[in-house]
Design a protein around this motif. Structure first.
Motif, mmCIF file in Angstrom:
data_model
loop_
_atom_site.group_PDB
_atom_site.id
_atom_site.type_symbol
_atom_site.label_atom_id
_atom_site.label_comp_id
_atom_site.label_asym_id
_atom_site.label_seq_id
_atom_site.Cartn_x
_atom_site.Cartn_y
_atom_site.Cartn_z
ATOM 1 N N TRP A 266 45.213 32.858 38.814
ATOM 2 C CA TRP A 266 44.309 32.672 37.681
ATOM 3 C C TRP A 266 43.074 31.844 38.044
ATOM 4 O O TRP A 266 42.113 31.788 37.271
ATOM 5 C CB TRP A 266 45.041 31.956 36.538
ATOM 6 N N MET A 267 43.059 31.214 39.219
ATOM 7 C CA MET A 267 41.995 30.258 39.528
ATOM 8 C C MET A 267 40.624 30.918 39.660
ATOM 9 O O MET A 267 39.610 30.384 39.198
ATOM 10 C CB MET A 267 42.335 29.489 40.807
ATOM 11 N N THR A 268 40.587 32.084 40.303
ATOM 12 C CA THR A 268 39.308 32.790 40.462
ATOM 13 C C THR A 268 38.734 33.181 39.108
ATOM 14 O O THR A 268 37.521 33.071 38.874
ATOM 15 C CB THR A 268 39.507 34.035 41.336
ATOM 16 N N VAL A 269 39.606 33.632 38.199
ATOM 17 C CA VAL A 269 39.163 33.993 36.850
ATOM 18 C C VAL A 269 38.626 32.757 36.128
ATOM 19 O O VAL A 269 37.597 32.824 35.440
ATOM 20 C CB VAL A 269 40.325 34.624 36.059
ATOM 21 N N ALA A 270 39.304 31.624 36.288
ATOM 22 C CA ALA A 270 38.854 30.394 35.625
ATOM 23 C C ALA A 270 37.471 29.971 36.108
ATOM 24 O O ALA A 270 36.612 29.573 35.300
ATOM 25 C CB ALA A 270 39.873 29.273 35.876
ATOM 26 N N ARG A 271 37.214 30.068 37.410
ATOM 27 C CA ARG A 271 35.891 29.696 37.930
ATOM 28 C C ARG A 271 34.826 30.661 37.434
ATOM 29 O O ARG A 271 33.693 30.254 37.139
ATOM 30 C CB ARG A 271 35.932 29.674 39.451
ATOM 31 N N LEU A 272 35.172 31.939 37.346
ATOM 32 C CA LEU A 272 34.215 32.920 36.841
ATOM 33 C C LEU A 272 33.880 32.639 35.380
ATOM 34 O O LEU A 272 32.703 32.655 34.982
ATOM 35 C CB LEU A 272 34.805 34.327 37.002
ATOM 36 N N VAL A 273 34.882 32.356 34.573
ATOM 37 C CA VAL A 273 34.661 32.074 33.145
ATOM 38 C C VAL A 273 33.875 30.777 32.981
ATOM 39 O O VAL A 273 32.954 30.694 32.157
ATOM 40 C CB VAL A 273 36.011 32.005 32.407
ATOM 41 N N VAL A 305 33.617 33.491 24.036
ATOM 42 C CA VAL A 305 34.559 34.440 24.640
ATOM 43 C C VAL A 305 34.021 35.870 24.642
ATOM 44 O O VAL A 305 34.119 36.565 25.665
ATOM 45 C CB VAL A 305 35.928 34.359 23.935
ATOM 46 N N PRO A 306 33.438 36.384 23.536
ATOM 47 C CA PRO A 306 32.896 37.754 23.590
ATOM 48 C C PRO A 306 31.825 37.946 24.658
ATOM 49 O O PRO A 306 31.651 39.058 25.169
ATOM 50 C CB PRO A 306 32.312 37.963 22.181
ATOM 51 N N ASN A 307 31.104 36.884 25.010
ATOM 52 C CA ASN A 307 30.054 37.003 26.008
ATOM 53 C C ASN A 307 30.571 36.936 27.444
ATOM 54 O O ASN A 307 29.811 37.209 28.371
ATOM 55 C CB ASN A 307 29.011 35.901 25.788
ATOM 56 N N VAL A 308 31.837 36.538 27.617
ATOM 57 C CA VAL A 308 32.401 36.515 28.969
ATOM 58 C C VAL A 308 33.442 37.617 29.152
ATOM 59 O O VAL A 308 34.094 37.683 30.195
ATOM 60 C CB VAL A 308 33.032 35.144 29.286
ATOM 61 N N ILE A 309 33.605 38.475 28.155
ATOM 62 C CA ILE A 309 34.594 39.549 28.257
ATOM 63 C C ILE A 309 34.227 40.521 29.374
ATOM 64 O O ILE A 309 35.103 40.993 30.111
ATOM 65 C CB ILE A 309 34.700 40.291 26.911
ATOM 66 N N PRO A 311 32.465 40.203 32.407
ATOM 67 C CA PRO A 311 32.898 39.795 33.745
ATOM 68 C C PRO A 311 34.408 39.570 33.834
ATOM 69 O O PRO A 311 35.009 39.792 34.890
ATOM 70 C CB PRO A 311 32.137 38.486 33.992
ATOM 71 N N LEU A 312 35.036 39.179 32.723
ATOM 72 C CA LEU A 312 36.479 38.999 32.729
ATOM 73 C C LEU A 312 37.188 40.335 32.910
ATOM 74 O O LEU A 312 38.202 40.424 33.626
ATOM 75 C CB LEU A 312 36.921 38.350 31.415
ATOM 76 N N LEU A 313 36.662 41.391 32.302
ATOM 77 C CA LEU A 313 37.248 42.718 32.450
ATOM 78 C C LEU A 313 37.196 43.186 33.897
ATOM 79 O O LEU A 313 38.153 43.775 34.408
ATOM 80 C CB LEU A 313 36.510 43.708 31.538
ATOM 81 N N VAL A 314 36.091 42.918 34.567
ATOM 82 C CA VAL A 314 35.969 43.271 35.986
ATOM 83 C C VAL A 314 37.005 42.502 36.810
ATOM 84 O O VAL A 314 37.682 43.059 37.680
ATOM 85 C CB VAL A 314 34.546 42.980 36.489
ATOM 86 N N ILE A 374 43.019 50.779 46.070
ATOM 87 C CA ILE A 374 41.643 51.239 46.274
ATOM 88 C C ILE A 374 41.061 51.767 44.965
ATOM 89 O O ILE A 374 39.889 51.517 44.641
ATOM 90 C CB ILE A 374 41.597 52.315 47.374
ATOM 91 N N SER A 375 41.867 52.492 44.191
ATOM 92 C CA SER A 375 41.382 53.040 42.921
ATOM 93 C C SER A 375 41.002 51.930 41.951
ATOM 94 O O SER A 375 39.939 51.986 41.308
ATOM 95 C CB SER A 375 42.465 53.940 42.294
ATOM 96 N N PHE A 376 41.849 50.905 41.827
ATOM 97 C CA PHE A 376 41.518 49.793 40.934
ATOM 98 C C PHE A 376 40.276 49.049 41.428
ATOM 99 O O PHE A 376 39.451 48.601 40.614
ATOM 100 C CB PHE A 376 42.700 48.835 40.825
ATOM 101 N N ASN A 377 40.127 48.907 42.737
ATOM 102 C CA ASN A 377 38.937 48.228 43.261
ATOM 103 C C ASN A 377 37.669 49.032 42.987
ATOM 104 O O ASN A 377 36.621 48.463 42.648
ATOM 105 C CB ASN A 377 39.097 47.993 44.767
ATOM 106 N N PHE A 378 37.745 50.347 43.113
ATOM 107 C CA PHE A 378 36.580 51.186 42.814
ATOM 108 C C PHE A 378 36.236 51.120 41.325
ATOM 109 O O PHE A 378 35.058 51.076 40.956
ATOM 110 C CB PHE A 378 36.842 52.638 43.221
ATOM 111 N N VAL A 379 37.261 51.116 40.466
ATOM 112 C CA VAL A 379 37.009 50.993 39.027
ATOM 113 C C VAL A 379 36.360 49.647 38.724
ATOM 114 O O VAL A 379 35.432 49.556 37.906
ATOM 115 C CB VAL A 379 38.320 51.169 38.237
ATOM 116 N N GLY A 380 36.833 48.590 39.384
ATOM 117 C CA GLY A 380 36.214 47.278 39.203
ATOM 118 C C GLY A 380 34.756 47.267 39.638
ATOM 119 O O GLY A 380 33.899 46.700 38.942
#
Length: 394
Positions: A266-273, A305-309, A311-314, A374-380
């Motif tokens: 979860w740490m990478t997500v926390a820094r991004l948020v 929260v709606p404004n960080v959704i 990058p959070l989705l990625v 690979i598929s999930f990374n391409f979707v991201g």
């Protein structure tokens, strides 16, 4: 109406909404579209796994140690014990139906020898001489047709052969798809929730709260995650009070591994948020909400929260692939999802000593892991390009 007004009206009528712009941006990333199609197929297979097992009549956990390492496209006949068990179940399901079959067979002299009612069907079905069985099938009735349908399933076709315990490889892969993808999505959502919660607190309040949480995140990021996950995965956390009751049951290893990997992802997500909130909280609409007396919880949930959704989705999409890889790594070491629950990772673990005898047992789950990640990374990547304001062409 002038020509300029008509042109302006046409331009307005052809304007696209934000969702349409993002969608058009996403489908321009061809590999992201291919990845999304592959993920959709895997999800459909995972959801329909029980139905596939019912239609084919193949149980992914059914073992036949006398038919191990069968080659692809093999047809295997049930063992004598399995046939007896199936006939016993048929008799127990409807005793009157079995008596009607026996009465019809006796009246037609299907068996020349005298056999008790308890052994009558066993003698006909399990005998090597199929003449009595063929005479029974000639007696057309609904009850006999049901018995004939049961006997027709005493052979099974294995498209990809069998594994070290005689289980069907294809059905194990199908149910492994269900476990691995559900596991990856569950861990990604859990880590996203933790990252969103801690990142929001650090970014919005700042000060000593930000310093404390940021140092905690940095400390966790500096630790080697794989060795720590190995240590925690080896701990029997089911004996911990309160937690132990939650982890009981068939899927204990799945839930346990989900908790372990989520705690270290979860740490990478926390820094991004946190970074996103630092750039948002000083904007005018946040200051206006504070001026109007909105509470901090309301501002975070309704405005930040709606404004960080986006990058959070990625981050969630990319984290699904990482979670599947982590599960495969721990399962390959024997510390992940435990049999008989199938997953691509523990299928690799079971096949590591048989790479030369039965290479497909290792190649197939490895290819599925590679293709899914690979598929999930391409979707991201596609989502990142689609929702990036700098790349949007209006």
């Amino acid at each position: 109406m002038s020509d300029e007004n008509l042109q302006s009206f046409d331009d307005d009528s052809q304007a696209l909404s934000m969702q349409q712009i993002v969608w058009h941006q996403f489908i321009e990333h061809k590999m992201a579209v291919v990845g999304m199609a592959i993920i959709t197929i895997f999800v459909m297979i995972a959801l329909s796994a029980p139905m596939i097992s019912k239609i084919t009549g193949i149980d992914p956990e059914k073992q036949n140690i006398f038919k191990r390492y069968q080659k692809p496209f093999s047809t295997i006949e049930y063992s004598q014990d399995d046939k007896e068990a199936a006939i016993e179940k048929f008799i127990e399901e409807d005793a009157e139906r079995s008596q009607r079959i026996i009465a019809a067979a006796r009246s037609a002299n299907v068996l020349e020898s005298e056999v008790t009612d308890e052994d009558f069907l066993f003698e006909i079905i399990l005998s090597e001489d199929k003449s009595a069985q063929n005479r029974l099938w000639e007696l057309k009735s609904q009850d006999i047709s049901e018995l004939e349908s049961l006997c027709s399933r005493f052979t099974s076709f294995h498209l990809l052969g069998t594994d070290e315990l005689g289980r069907d490889v294809l059905m194990r892969l199908v149910f492994g798809t269900r476990v691995s993808i559900a596991f990856g999505i569950m861990v990604a959502l859990a880590s996203a929730f933790l990252g969103l919660l801690i990142g929001s607190l650090a970014g919005y309040y700042g000060g000593w709260i930000d310093s404390l949480l940021s140092r905690f995140i940095d400390a966790l990021l500096s630790l080697p995650s794989i060795p720590l996950m190995i240590i925690f995965a080896a701990v029997d956390i089911s004996k911990i009070p309160f937690v132990g009751g939650m982890l009981e049951g068939e899927n204990q290893s799945v839930l346990k591994l989900s908790i372990v990997i989520a705690l270290f992802s979860w740490m990478t997500v926390a820094r991004l948020v946190r970074g996103s909130i630092l750039s948002i909280k000083e904007r005018e609409f946040i200051l206006a909400a504070k001026t109007l007396g909105a509470r901090d919880v309301s501002i975070i949930l309704s405005h930040i929260v709606p404004n960080v959704i986006s990058p959070l989705l990625v981050a969630v999409t990319l984290n699904v692939g990482n979670s599947i890889l982590s599960e495969a790594a721990l399962s390959f070491l024997g510390l992940g999802i435990q049999p008989p629950t199938p997953s691509w990772g523990n299928m690799l673990f079971n096949a590591q000593e048989l790479i030369f005898e039965a290479p497909l047992l290792a190649i197939l789950p490895g290819l599925l892991i590679l293709l899914t990640v690979i598929s999930f990374n391409f979707v991201g990547d596609g989502l990142q390009n689609a929702i990036d304001p700098k790349s949007i062409r209006r």
